[in-house]
Structures are given as structure tokens and as C-alpha cells.
Design a protein around this motif. Sequence first.
Motif, PDB file in Angstrom:
ATOM      1  N   VAL A   1      -0.769  11.849 -14.789  1.00  0.00           N
ATOM      2  CA  VAL A   1      -0.528  10.234 -14.525  1.00  0.00           C
ATOM      3  C   VAL A   1      -0.522  10.065 -13.025  1.00  0.00           C
ATOM      4  N   PRO A   2      -1.560   9.144 -12.572  1.00  0.00           N
ATOM      5  CA  PRO A   2      -1.601   8.922 -11.222  1.00  0.00           C
ATOM      6  C   PRO A   2      -0.537   8.215 -10.602  1.00  0.00           C
ATOM      7  N   CYS A   3      -0.091   8.490  -9.693  1.00  0.00           N
ATOM      8  CA  CYS A   3       1.367   8.076  -9.003  1.00  0.00           C
ATOM      9  C   CYS A   3       0.982   6.592  -8.515  1.00  0.00           C
ATOM     10  N   ASP A   4      -0.306   5.745  -8.623  1.00  0.00           N
ATOM     11  CA  ASP A   4      -0.623   4.584  -8.302  1.00  0.00           C
ATOM     12  C   ASP A   4      -0.457   3.618  -9.383  1.00  0.00           C
ATOM     13  N   SER A   5      -0.176   4.476 -10.718  1.00  0.00           N
ATOM     14  CA  SER A   5       0.049   3.485 -11.782  1.00  0.00           C
ATOM     15  C   SER A   5       1.518   2.729 -11.539  1.00  0.00           C
ATOM     16  N   PRO A   6       1.293   1.446 -12.171  1.00  0.00           N
ATOM     17  CA  PRO A   6       2.501   0.605 -12.090  1.00  0.00           C
ATOM     18  C   PRO A   6       3.870   1.349 -12.631  1.00  0.00           C
ATOM     19  N   SER A   7       3.785   1.985 -13.902  1.00  0.00           N
ATOM     20  CA  SER A   7       4.847   2.540 -14.482  1.00  0.00           C
ATOM     21  C   SER A   7       4.656   3.983 -14.774  1.00  0.00           C
ATOM     22  N   LEU A   8       5.883   4.975 -14.760  1.00  0.00           N
ATOM     23  CA  LEU A   8       6.056   5.930 -15.181  1.00  0.00           C
ATOM     24  C   LEU A   8       6.235   5.814 -16.629  1.00  0.00           C
TER      25      LEU A   8
ATOM     26  N   ARG B   1       2.849  17.643   2.101  1.00  0.00           N
ATOM     27  CA  ARG B   1       2.734  17.632   0.542  1.00  0.00           C
ATOM     28  C   ARG B   1       3.868  18.178  -0.186  1.00  0.00           C
ATOM     29  N   VAL B   2       4.324  17.395  -1.202  1.00  0.00           N
ATOM     30  CA  VAL B   2       5.736  17.791  -1.847  1.00  0.00           C
ATOM     31  C   VAL B   2       5.383  17.928  -3.460  1.00  0.00           C
ATOM     32  N   GLN B   3       5.721  19.157  -4.013  1.00  0.00           N
ATOM     33  CA  GLN B   3       5.477  19.209  -5.357  1.00  0.00           C
ATOM     34  C   GLN B   3       7.046  19.730  -5.988  1.00  0.00           C
TER      35      GLN B   3
ATOM     36  N   THR C   1       0.941  -1.379   0.172  1.00  0.00           N
ATOM     37  CA  THR C   1       0.022  -0.165   0.086  1.00  0.00           C
ATOM     38  C   THR C   1       0.773   1.260  -0.048  1.00  0.00           C
ATOM     39  N   LEU C   2       0.423   2.041  -0.854  1.00  0.00           N
ATOM     40  CA  LEU C   2       1.416   3.414  -0.967  1.00  0.00           C
ATOM     41  C   LEU C   2       1.128   4.364   0.165  1.00  0.00           C
ATOM     42  N   PRO C   3       2.096   4.947   0.783  1.00  0.00           N
ATOM     43  CA  PRO C   3       1.797   5.849   1.950  1.00  0.00           C
ATOM     44  C   PRO C   3       1.708   7.297   1.349  1.00  0.00           C
ATOM     45  N   LEU C   4       1.512   7.440   0.122  1.00  0.00           N
ATOM     46  CA  LEU C   4       1.083   8.681  -0.561  1.00  0.00           C
ATOM     47  C   LEU C   4      -0.015   8.513  -1.569  1.00  0.00           C
ATOM     48  N   HIS C   5      -0.502   9.896  -2.002  1.00  0.00           N
ATOM     49  CA  HIS C   5      -1.202  10.102  -3.118  1.00  0.00           C
ATOM     50  C   HIS C   5      -0.689  11.083  -3.957  1.00  0.00           C
ATOM     51  N   GLY C   6      -1.163  11.109  -5.150  1.00  0.00           N
ATOM     52  CA  GLY C   6      -0.679  12.414  -6.062  1.00  0.00           C
ATOM     53  C   GLY C   6      -0.755  11.902  -7.598  1.00  0.00           C
ATOM     54  N   ALA C   7       0.277  12.639  -8.299  1.00  0.00           N
ATOM     55  CA  ALA C   7       0.212  12.450  -9.675  1.00  0.00           C
ATOM     56  C   ALA C   7       1.355  13.051 -10.373  1.00  0.00           C
TER      57      ALA C   7
ATOM     58  N   PRO D   1       5.750  16.514 -10.801  1.00  0.00           N
ATOM     59  CA  PRO D   1       5.135  15.431  -9.959  1.00  0.00           C
ATOM     60  C   PRO D   1       4.732  16.145  -8.735  1.00  0.00           C
ATOM     61  N   TRP D   2       3.782  15.502  -7.981  1.00  0.00           N
ATOM     62  CA  TRP D   2       3.382  15.886  -6.569  1.00  0.00           C
ATOM     63  C   TRP D   2       2.975  14.764  -5.874  1.00  0.00           C
ATOM     64  N   ARG D   3       3.285  14.547  -4.343  1.00  0.00           N
ATOM     65  CA  ARG D   3       3.068  13.606  -3.636  1.00  0.00           C
ATOM     66  C   ARG D   3       2.521  14.169  -2.229  1.00  0.00           C
ATOM     67  N   ALA D   4       1.337  13.448  -1.747  1.00  0.00           N
ATOM     68  CA  ALA D   4       0.891  14.084  -0.420  1.00  0.00           C
ATOM     69  C   ALA D   4       0.210  13.085   0.449  1.00  0.00           C
ATOM     70  N   SER D   5       0.459  13.276   1.606  1.00  0.00           N
ATOM     71  CA  SER D   5      -0.148  12.238   2.524  1.00  0.00           C
ATOM     72  C   SER D   5      -1.891  12.144   2.410  1.00  0.00           C
ATOM     73  N   ALA D   6      -2.598  12.896   1.817  1.00  0.00           N
ATOM     74  CA  ALA D   6      -3.950  12.995   1.669  1.00  0.00           C
ATOM     75  C   ALA D   6      -4.425  13.397   0.364  1.00  0.00           C
TER      76      ALA D   6
END
Length: 276
Positions: free
Chosen positions: A73-80, A243-245, A41-47, A258-263
Motif C-alpha cells: 500500500v503506497p504511503c501517498d495513498s489518502p487512507s490506510l 530510511r526507517v522500516q 507535499t510529503l517529505p517521505l517515500h515508502g509503503a 511500514p517503511w519510510r525513506a527520504s528517497a
Amino acid sequence: MHTAHDSPLGKTVTGSDCYDPGLLFPIARAPKRAELYIDGTLPLHGADIWNAWELSWLDARGKPQVATATFHVPCDSPSLIESKSLKLYLNSFNETRFDDHETVRATIARDLSLVSGGDVDVALHALDELVDTRIASLAGICIDNLDLDIDHYGPPCPDFLRVDTRAAAVEENLVSHLLKSNCPVTGQPDWASVQIVYRGMPIDRAGLLRYLVSFRRHDDFHEQCVERIYIDLLARCAPEHLRVQARYTRRGGLDINPWRASAAGTDPGNPRLARQ
């Protein structure tokens, strides 16, 4: 498994004069995430937000059309998606006829979704839609003018990150324009501005700037650098919310942000900065 060194990067590659989705090259996210102890399970959300500034095709009667495009491109996609392959893919539209803009949009969305394994959102923009677009800035306190000595430029050093455990929790936006990393295949520099939005114990700003500068000789793709920053901040500073972008400068008609966030639901938008 596809790796960066198998990609078109750093190689002489013949493109296509007609539409060719086979030019797209995926790179699995899992190996680099394993280095960060991300498993399951990813500890992050983002795209990953891509802006494509060089897009053209032919209409049904053969007349060239132009537009810009945005891909999420959603960050939960298996590939970049490797950037040179995306550039070659978009170039394959140049001499291909399409019935209308929607067909182009839907084609790109389908192809990018298939290659990445995620549900990629695609928007096309006519040039007159961009006339009033203004240069934006990242909201927050810029830490670049701190008076300090720096002598570590790689590898990334999370030991620089610390918080004031005696202070009350704060909500801050911290910004730096000094992030630089390098392409892991070609060694070419990638430049970015980064924004860190958090709630928690105050992050030591000098340590944060030293940490960001420690990416200067680091070789990784944009998406991987942002995830490393996010995970290191989460582990070392334990914010309640994070959140980091990063907004990277353009290369080959593409900029990747890219951005990644806890929520979930904390999308920072798609501002165009001075270097973009």
C-alpha cells in the motif's frame, strides 16, 4: 471522515460467508500527519507491506484453494486500511467461487486500491513457493545491549535524539527489537523490530534506544508510529539520507511492515524475521 473508533476494532462484528468488499474500512492518514506538521507535499517515500498468511477461496468447481498474499500500500495513498476490516474482508473469500488465482489477485488489488485511494500492488504465493523461505535478520548494528538505565515509556520523546556535531558524517544501519506500541482502540500491544538506515552526523545510540523505548505506552497504528519515528529523526538529527522500516509481529494472520525513506527507489524488501 473515518476514525479508528468507527472501525470494527474492539467490536463484535458479523463477517460474511460470501465476497464482501464493503467490509473494508479506511482510516484517513491526514489527521495523524497533521500532528507531525506534515501538510501538502510529503517529505517521505515508502509503503506499507502487508503479509496475509490466511487466504482461501473456492475454485470454479467448489474445491477450496489456499495461498498467502503480499500487499504493498503506497504511503501517498489518502487512507490506510484498518487491519481487522481487512481480515474480515479476506474471510469473505472463504466460501466464494473464483475462476482462477489471477481473478482473486486482481479482485483484491482493485478493492484495496479503491478503499485506500492508492495503487495497491498484490501478489499471491502458492505454498510450495514458500518452502525454501528462510528466517532473515535486519542488517546493521543492534543497539539493544547498550548498558543504560531507562525510565521513560511514554509519550514518545524526541528530546532523546541527538547527534555528534563534531564528528564526520557516517553511513550506518542501526537495529532494535525493542519497539512496542499499542493499538489505539483495543490497547493490545504491537511488537516490532526496527531498522534505521542513514547517512549524516552520528546518531547517539543511547539516546536513540531511549527514544524507541518511549513508544512503549504510545497508542497509534503501525504506519503512524513509523512515520513519527521518521519525522522525529529527520527533524532532530538532520540526516542527508534516511530510511526507517519496522517489521511487526503477526496478528490475525496479518503482519504489517511500514517503511519510510527520504528517497524513492529504496525499498528494503520483505524479509521474514524470527518473530514473524
